[in-house]
Scaffold this motif. Structure first.
Motif, PDB file in Angstrom:
ATOM      1  N   ILE A  80       4.686   9.029  -1.378  1.00 20.94           N
ATOM      2  CA  ILE A  80       3.330   8.876  -1.486  1.00 20.94           C
ATOM      3  C   ILE A  80       2.767  10.158  -2.805  1.00 20.94           C
ATOM      4  O   ILE A  80       2.138   9.781  -3.691  1.00 20.94           O
ATOM      5  N   VAL A  81       3.153  11.281  -2.229  1.00 17.16           N
ATOM      6  CA  VAL A  81       2.897  12.601  -3.279  1.00 17.16           C
ATOM      7  C   VAL A  81       3.835  12.326  -4.689  1.00 17.16           C
ATOM      8  O   VAL A  81       3.127  12.461  -5.373  1.00 17.16           O
ATOM      9  N   ILE A  82       5.143  11.852  -4.712  1.00 18.21           N
ATOM     10  CA  ILE A  82       5.258  11.826  -5.842  1.00 18.21           C
ATOM     11  C   ILE A  82       5.232  10.610  -6.363  1.00 18.21           C
ATOM     12  O   ILE A  82       5.034  11.072  -7.925  1.00 18.21           O
ATOM     13  N   THR A  83       4.433   9.377  -5.937  1.00 14.91           N
ATOM     14  CA  THR A  83       4.257   8.045  -6.727  1.00 14.91           C
ATOM     15  C   THR A  83       2.572   8.533  -7.351  1.00 14.91           C
ATOM     16  O   THR A  83       2.870   7.906  -8.317  1.00 14.91           O
ATOM     17  N   VAL A  84       1.480   9.631  -6.660  1.00 18.26           N
ATOM     18  CA  VAL A  84       0.586   9.681  -7.017  1.00 18.26           C
ATOM     19  C   VAL A  84       0.310  10.591  -7.981  1.00 18.26           C
ATOM     20  O   VAL A  84      -0.112  10.473  -9.216  1.00 18.26           O
ATOM     21  N   VAL A  85       1.919  11.692  -7.919  1.00 10.55           N
ATOM     22  CA  VAL A  85       0.823  12.530  -8.626  1.00 10.55           C
ATOM     23  C   VAL A  85       1.601  12.352 -10.225  1.00 10.55           C
ATOM     24  O   VAL A  85       1.190  12.611 -11.296  1.00 10.55           O
ATOM     25  N   LEU A  86       3.457  11.344 -10.071  1.00  2.00           N
ATOM     26  CA  LEU A  86       3.287  11.484 -11.191  1.00  2.00           C
ATOM     27  C   LEU A  86       3.108  10.232 -11.623  1.00  2.00           C
ATOM     28  O   LEU A  86       2.939   9.913 -13.371  1.00  2.00           O
ATOM     29  N   GLY A  87       1.505   9.442 -11.172  1.00  5.50           N
ATOM     30  CA  GLY A  87       1.788   8.119 -11.398  1.00  5.50           C
ATOM     31  C   GLY A  87       0.267   8.575 -12.280  1.00  5.50           C
ATOM     32  O   GLY A  87      -0.478   7.723 -13.139  1.00  5.50           O
ATOM     33  N   SER A 163      11.532   6.298  -4.706  1.00  2.00           N
ATOM     34  CA  SER A 163       9.818   6.329  -5.401  1.00  2.00           C
ATOM     35  C   SER A 163       9.296   6.042  -6.997  1.00  2.00           C
ATOM     36  O   SER A 163       8.624   5.788  -7.644  1.00  2.00           O
ATOM     37  N   TRP A 164      10.814   6.122  -6.999  1.00  2.00           N
ATOM     38  CA  TRP A 164      11.975   4.930  -8.046  1.00  2.00           C
ATOM     39  C   TRP A 164      10.640   3.666  -8.330  1.00  2.00           C
ATOM     40  O   TRP A 164      10.490   3.922  -9.491  1.00  2.00           O
ATOM     41  N   GLN A 165      10.759   3.138  -7.212  1.00  2.00           N
ATOM     42  CA  GLN A 165      10.758   1.662  -7.731  1.00  2.00           C
ATOM     43  C   GLN A 165       9.016   1.190  -6.716  1.00  2.00           C
ATOM     44  O   GLN A 165       8.812   0.977  -7.367  1.00  2.00           O
ATOM     45  N   TRP A 166       8.163   2.809  -6.469  1.00  2.00           N
ATOM     46  CA  TRP A 166       7.110   2.493  -6.234  1.00  2.00           C
ATOM     47  C   TRP A 166       6.276   3.028  -7.315  1.00  2.00           C
ATOM     48  O   TRP A 166       4.931   2.692  -7.126  1.00  2.00           O
ATOM     49  N   LEU A 167       6.738   4.002  -7.912  1.00  2.00           N
ATOM     50  CA  LEU A 167       6.159   5.006  -9.027  1.00  2.00           C
ATOM     51  C   LEU A 167       5.466   3.441 -10.047  1.00  2.00           C
ATOM     52  O   LEU A 167       4.425   3.983 -10.159  1.00  2.00           O
ATOM     53  N   PRO A 168       6.352   2.624 -10.530  1.00  2.00           N
ATOM     54  CA  PRO A 168       5.524   1.244 -11.422  1.00  2.00           C
ATOM     55  C   PRO A 168       3.780   1.220 -10.712  1.00  2.00           C
ATOM     56  O   PRO A 168       3.379   0.629 -11.729  1.00  2.00           O
ATOM     57  N   ARG A 210     -11.218   6.900  -6.714  1.00  2.00           N
ATOM     58  CA  ARG A 210     -10.918   4.863  -5.407  1.00  2.00           C
ATOM     59  C   ARG A 210      -9.665   4.164  -5.498  1.00  2.00           C
ATOM     60  O   ARG A 210      -9.123   3.819  -5.065  1.00  2.00           O
ATOM     61  N   SER A 211      -9.093   4.534  -7.096  1.00  2.00           N
ATOM     62  CA  SER A 211      -7.460   4.601  -7.108  1.00  2.00           C
ATOM     63  C   SER A 211      -6.135   4.733  -6.625  1.00  2.00           C
ATOM     64  O   SER A 211      -5.720   4.716  -6.155  1.00  2.00           O
ATOM     65  N   VAL A 212      -6.622   6.064  -6.139  1.00  2.00           N
ATOM     66  CA  VAL A 212      -5.526   6.847  -5.087  1.00  2.00           C
ATOM     67  C   VAL A 212      -5.624   6.640  -3.848  1.00  2.00           C
ATOM     68  O   VAL A 212      -5.085   6.234  -2.501  1.00  2.00           O
ATOM     69  N   ALA A 213      -6.335   6.057  -3.563  1.00  2.00           N
ATOM     70  CA  ALA A 213      -7.104   5.851  -1.831  1.00  2.00           C
ATOM     71  C   ALA A 213      -6.542   4.634  -1.677  1.00  2.00           C
ATOM     72  O   ALA A 213      -5.145   4.481  -0.643  1.00  2.00           O
ATOM     73  N   VAL A 214      -7.070   3.529  -2.768  1.00  2.00           N
ATOM     74  CA  VAL A 214      -6.015   2.320  -2.681  1.00  2.00           C
ATOM     75  C   VAL A 214      -4.410   2.148  -3.114  1.00  2.00           C
ATOM     76  O   VAL A 214      -4.008   1.702  -2.306  1.00  2.00           O
ATOM     77  N   VAL A 215      -4.134   3.015  -3.317  1.00  2.00           N
ATOM     78  CA  VAL A 215      -2.577   2.961  -4.087  1.00  2.00           C
ATOM     79  C   VAL A 215      -1.923   3.644  -2.156  1.00  2.00           C
ATOM     80  O   VAL A 215      -0.722   3.200  -1.783  1.00  2.00           O
ATOM     81  N   VAL A 216      -3.015   4.674  -1.965  1.00  2.00           N
ATOM     82  CA  VAL A 216      -2.253   5.463  -0.708  1.00  2.00           C
ATOM     83  C   VAL A 216      -2.322   4.258   0.450  1.00  2.00           C
ATOM     84  O   VAL A 216      -1.509   4.721   0.997  1.00  2.00           O
ATOM     85  N   MET A 217      -2.826   3.620   0.985  1.00  2.00           N
ATOM     86  CA  MET A 217      -3.406   2.497   1.753  1.00  2.00           C
ATOM     87  C   MET A 217      -1.915   1.571   1.611  1.00  2.00           C
ATOM     88  O   MET A 217      -1.336   1.703   2.826  1.00  2.00           O
ATOM     89  N   ILE A 218      -2.106   1.168   0.394  1.00  2.00           N
ATOM     90  CA  ILE A 218      -0.982   0.187   0.172  1.00  2.00           C
ATOM     91  C   ILE A 218       0.259   0.447   0.204  1.00  2.00           C
ATOM     92  O   ILE A 218       1.339  -0.156   0.909  1.00  2.00           O
ATOM     93  N   GLU A 219       0.938   2.000  -0.146  1.00  2.00           N
ATOM     94  CA  GLU A 219       2.355   2.445  -0.284  1.00  2.00           C
ATOM     95  C   GLU A 219       2.484   2.638   1.167  1.00  2.00           C
ATOM     96  O   GLU A 219       3.135   2.531   1.639  1.00  2.00           O
ATOM     97  N   LEU A 220       1.923   2.929   2.404  1.00  2.00           N
ATOM     98  CA  LEU A 220       1.676   3.520   3.441  1.00  2.00           C
ATOM     99  C   LEU A 220       2.006   2.455   4.521  1.00  2.00           C
ATOM    100  O   LEU A 220       3.089   1.992   5.056  1.00  2.00           O
TER     101      LEU A 220
END
Length: 290
Positions: A80-87, A163-168, A210-220
């Motif tokens: 989650i940290v990697i995909t959010v920061v790099l995303g 992380s590579w797969q979920w970063l996009p 808001r987008s970060v919150a949604v991404v975190v929820m879905i990924e988790l």
């Protein structure tokens, strides 16, 4: 006078779909609950009967349980940290117009459509192989000893693959969010002399909240069930070094042939997912209220 009839007809028409969806969800859950409180080992069919919470106790006291929970938390948090920061960083980079931006965007989101098993095989054989993998060739080129990633750093290797797969996915959500930013506000900030870091802190990041919150929820929610990458590459090892809850449940169900303990583990995973979902839904709700 015709209001009750007008409400009844739509409800009757929806009843078959709602009932089918309800049965689709409730039957597997009821069967899991049933198997979790009985002794049901395929290697011992003669031993059966109600055992209460013994399956839960056996699962929790499994020597691999604590390690699997820790690995699950580390894997979730790291991805989650990697995909959010790099995303966020990538979305900001491709947000401004430049030549070939459309092609770059397509290339950025393409890894998300790779199947998990294919993703794992690609990283295992093409990237992380200690003999002919890309990373081994890079290490050799600089005169260093190639690293056997899946043996020496199994959990880190799985984290990199996922992380590579979920970063996009995260990048796509953030790129879409950035398109809705108020351009006049950005121009006004630039005219007032705001630096890029100030724009990032006071304009971009609050807008992406808001987008970060949604991404975190879905990924988790989805990452709790990660299995294919671990099964295909490390097999949960060496030892329990890369075993998560999903793989531990698999070991109990298909390696130990104990459906009762595996069902208890599945219910424990469901409980963890629901607890996490409650906090995340509240977090998303607060962001949507802002």
């Amino acid at each position: 006078m015709h209001r009750p009839a007008s409400r009844t007809l739509p409800r009757l028409l929806l009843t078959p779909a709602v009932a089918t969806l309800f049965l689709w969800m409730i039957v597997p859950l009821a069967m899991t609950l049933y198997f979790s409180v009985i002794r049901y080992n395929l290697m011992q069919p003669d031993q059966s009967g109600f055992v209460g919470l013994q399956n839960f106790e056996f699962f929790i006291t499994d020597p691999s349980f604590a390690t699997s929970v820790l690995n699950t938390v580390v894997l979730l948090g790291s991805v989650i940290v990697i995909t959010v920061v790099l995303g966020v960083a990538i979305a900001l980079l491709v947000n401004e117009p430049f030549a070939g931006r459309g092609i770059v965007r397509v290339l950025l989101i393409s890894p998300f459509f790779v199947m998990p098993t294919v993703n794992a095989l690609m990283w295992k054989n093409m990237m992380m192989n200690p003999i002919y993998g890309v990373l081994a060739q890079i290490w050799t080129f600089f005169g260093a000893e190639p690293v056997d990633w899946l043996t020496d750093h199994p959990l880190l290797s799985v984290i990199v693959m996922i992380s590579w797969q979920w970063l996009p996915f995260a990048t796509l959500i953030f790129m879409t969010s950035l398109q809705s930013m108020d351009r006049d506000q950005l121009e006004a900030a630039r005219m007032d002399g705001a630096t890029y870091l100030q724009q990032l802190r006071y304009l971009y990041l609050p807008h992406l909240g808001r987008s970060v919150a949604v991404v975190v929820m879905i990924e988790l929610i989805f990452l709790l069930s990660i299995f294919a990458e671990i099964y295909t590459t490390t097999g949960g090892g060496p030892g329990d070094a890369s075993t998560n809850l999903a793989f531990l449940i698999f070991k109990q169900a298909l390696l130990n042939f104990d459906a009762g303990v595996a069902s208890a583990g599945a219910l424990f995973a469901v409980l963890m997912a629901n607890i996490a979902a409650i906090f995340l839904i509240r977090m998303v709700g607060k962001n949507l209220d802002k």
